[in-house]
Design a protein around this motif. Structure first.
Motif, PDB file in Angstrom:
ATOM      1  N   HIS A   1       4.811   4.021  -2.061  1.00 25.27           N
ATOM      2  CA  HIS A   1       3.951   5.134  -1.627  1.00 25.27           C
ATOM      3  C   HIS A   1       4.776   6.421  -1.681  1.00 25.27           C
ATOM      4  O   HIS A   1       4.858   7.154  -0.701  1.00 25.27           O
TER       5      HIS A   1
ATOM      6  N   GLU B   1       5.384  -1.467   6.315  1.00 30.17           N
ATOM      7  CA  GLU B   1       5.082  -0.586   5.174  1.00 30.17           C
ATOM      8  C   GLU B   1       4.619   0.746   5.732  1.00 30.17           C
ATOM      9  O   GLU B   1       3.509   0.871   6.227  1.00 30.17           O
TER      10      GLU B   1
ATOM     11  N   GLN C   1       4.138  -9.591   1.089  1.00 28.49           N
ATOM     12  CA  GLN C   1       3.237  -8.527   1.549  1.00 28.49           C
ATOM     13  C   GLN C   1       1.846  -9.077   1.861  1.00 28.49           C
ATOM     14  O   GLN C   1       1.027  -9.270   0.963  1.00 28.49           O
TER      15      GLN C   1
ATOM     16  N   HIS D   1      -3.137   4.574   3.658  1.00 35.68           N
ATOM     17  CA  HIS D   1      -2.424   4.788   4.928  1.00 35.68           C
ATOM     18  C   HIS D   1      -2.934   6.067   5.594  1.00 35.68           C
ATOM     19  O   HIS D   1      -3.025   7.110   4.928  1.00 35.68           O
TER      20      HIS D   1
ATOM     21  N   HIS E   1       4.835  -2.794  -4.633  1.00 37.14           N
ATOM     22  CA  HIS E   1       3.678  -2.764  -5.557  1.00 37.14           C
ATOM     23  C   HIS E   1       3.753  -1.626  -6.587  1.00 37.14           C
ATOM     24  O   HIS E   1       2.932  -0.734  -6.627  1.00 37.14           O
TER      25      HIS E   1
ATOM     26  N   ASP F   1      -0.595  -8.609  -1.236  1.00 38.58           N
ATOM     27  CA  ASP F   1      -1.014  -7.423  -0.471  1.00 38.58           C
ATOM     28  C   ASP F   1      -2.419  -7.623   0.110  1.00 38.58           C
ATOM     29  O   ASP F   1      -3.183  -6.669   0.261  1.00 38.58           O
TER      30      ASP F   1
HETATM   31 ZN   LIG Z   1       0.829  -0.204  -0.061  1.00 37.59          ZN
END
Ligand SMILES: [Zn+2]
Length: 378
Positions: free
Chosen positions: A189, A121, A48, A135, A210, A268
């Protein structure tokens, strides 16, 4: 025919080993001389990565040159394999990112060697505050296999992993469709219920993205998406061990619950990784502040605005936070993520010689890096 011997100490056994490399592959592993002081490992694998060194895979500024620069920056920190991560945006913008990454792979063999696939993602994640993280809400939308096939058409089937939330009605059908196409489906998420998570796993979802992050500040005590995913033995979880996203005790308890064999470290990272501390305007989040210790916060708030600590530094932090030995934590950044990338991330006869040698001071200090048997960084 190019041949080389590489000597280093194996963190799992403490013993020196001598790897015989031929045409980019490991052809034999023998005991090495006692006097070697560098440790050796497979190159790090990061599933990621949104960007780093001021460059991003997302947004209108993504370019082929930017992708090449990200790959060079990743190699310099010991990462020989990573998944560029394209996040929720309009379909046009996501297609653009995918095209740019595909172009960069065509332009550079080194980029093609480091980037096995793209991790998308979103955009089929939870629209709810907290769960969606950074997001953009306006671009979150229900799963669509037709859209997935348009992604693949734009980039020559380069998408290999998708993070989604299985709370949508036709999630199982979408997941089955992806798994049939050979795609790794990760849950993240998400505000999905226990049943929805169970159905997603039945349909073939195999990862949690994550775990412990992208959640609101308060949750039902149980059930909630953390327990449901922690308890699901068929899910391997990724964790951001940057010292900011998870407290030490949370990381320790979650890794213990999952087991090392089903735990992965990811960075990430966003574009601001590797930049000097200061105040920046980020494409996602607006005004943000990057501190000396790599914490990226919304300006004037404690809310996180992304991660900036490279995977190599997360290893030292994860050792300290979890109390686990280096060799176990290294597996979480090589062999375990490598299971999702054609079993890369292992030192074995026949494997590609993607290697790092390093010093261990409580921090992992990269000394040299090989990609396909080619010495990259010394
Ligand atoms: Zn994320």
């Amino acid at each position: 025919m190019k041949e080389e011997l590489i000597i280093g100490r194996d963190p799992a056994t403490g013993q020196p080993v001598c790897l015989h490399i031929k045409d980019g592959r490991i052809v034999s592993i023998e005991p090495g001389p006692e006097d070697c002081d560098l440790w050796i490992s497979a190159g790090l694998i990061d599933l990621q990565v949104n960007g780093c060194a001021g460059r991003d895979f997302n947004g209108p500024e993504a370019t082929v040159q930017g992708v090449i620069e990200i790959v060079e920056a990743m190699l310099a920190t010991g990462v020989t394999c990573f998944a560029p991560t394209v996040i929720t945006a309009s379909e046009t913008m996501m297609l653009r990112s995918l095209e740019v990454i595909a172009e960069a792979r065509k332009a550079s063999q080194r980029v093609a060697a480091c980037i096995p696939f793209v991790h998308v993602e979103g955009p089929h994640i939870s629209p709810l505050e907290g769960y969606r993280g950074a997001h953009p809400q306006e671009h979150i939308r229900p799963p669509s296999l037709e859209e997935f096939d348009r992604w693949q058409k734009s980039c020559g089937d380069l998408v290999g992993m998708v993070t989604m939330s299985p709370h949508y009605d036709d999630s199982a059908q979408y997941i089955t469709g992806l798994v049939t196409r050979g795609i790794h489906v990760s849950l993240g998420h998400t505000h999905a219920s226990t049943d929805q998570i169970h159905c997603a796993v039945e349909a073939g979802a195999c990862l949690s993205t994550h775990l412990g992050n992208a959640l609101p500040a308060t949750l039902p005590r149980h059930p909630n998406p953390i327990w449901s995913q922690l308890a699901e033995d068929r899910l391997t979880a990724s964790f951001i061990a940057d010292g900011h996203h998870l407290p030490a005790e949370t990381l320790k308890a979650m890794v213990r619950a999952k087991g090392i064999d089903q735990s992965i470290l990811v960075s990430d990272m966003v574009a601001l990784s590797g930049m000097p501390p200061g105040i920046y305007v980020a494409p996602v989040g607006g005004n943000v502040e990057l501190s000396e210790d790599g914490r990226l916060s919304l300006l004037g708030s404690t809310a996180l605005a992304g991660a900036t600590v490279p995977l190599v530094q997360c290893i030292g932090k994860a050792v300290r936070m979890s109390g686990r030995p280096l060799n176990e934590i290294l597996r979480m950044a090589t062999e375990i993520p490598g299971r999702f990338v054609n079993n890369r991330g292992r030192i074995a006869v026949g494997s590609s010689a993607d290697l790092i040698r390093f010093r261990w001071t409580g921090e992992l200090i990269v000394h040299d890096v090989w990609l396909n048997g080619e010495l990259i960084v010394l």
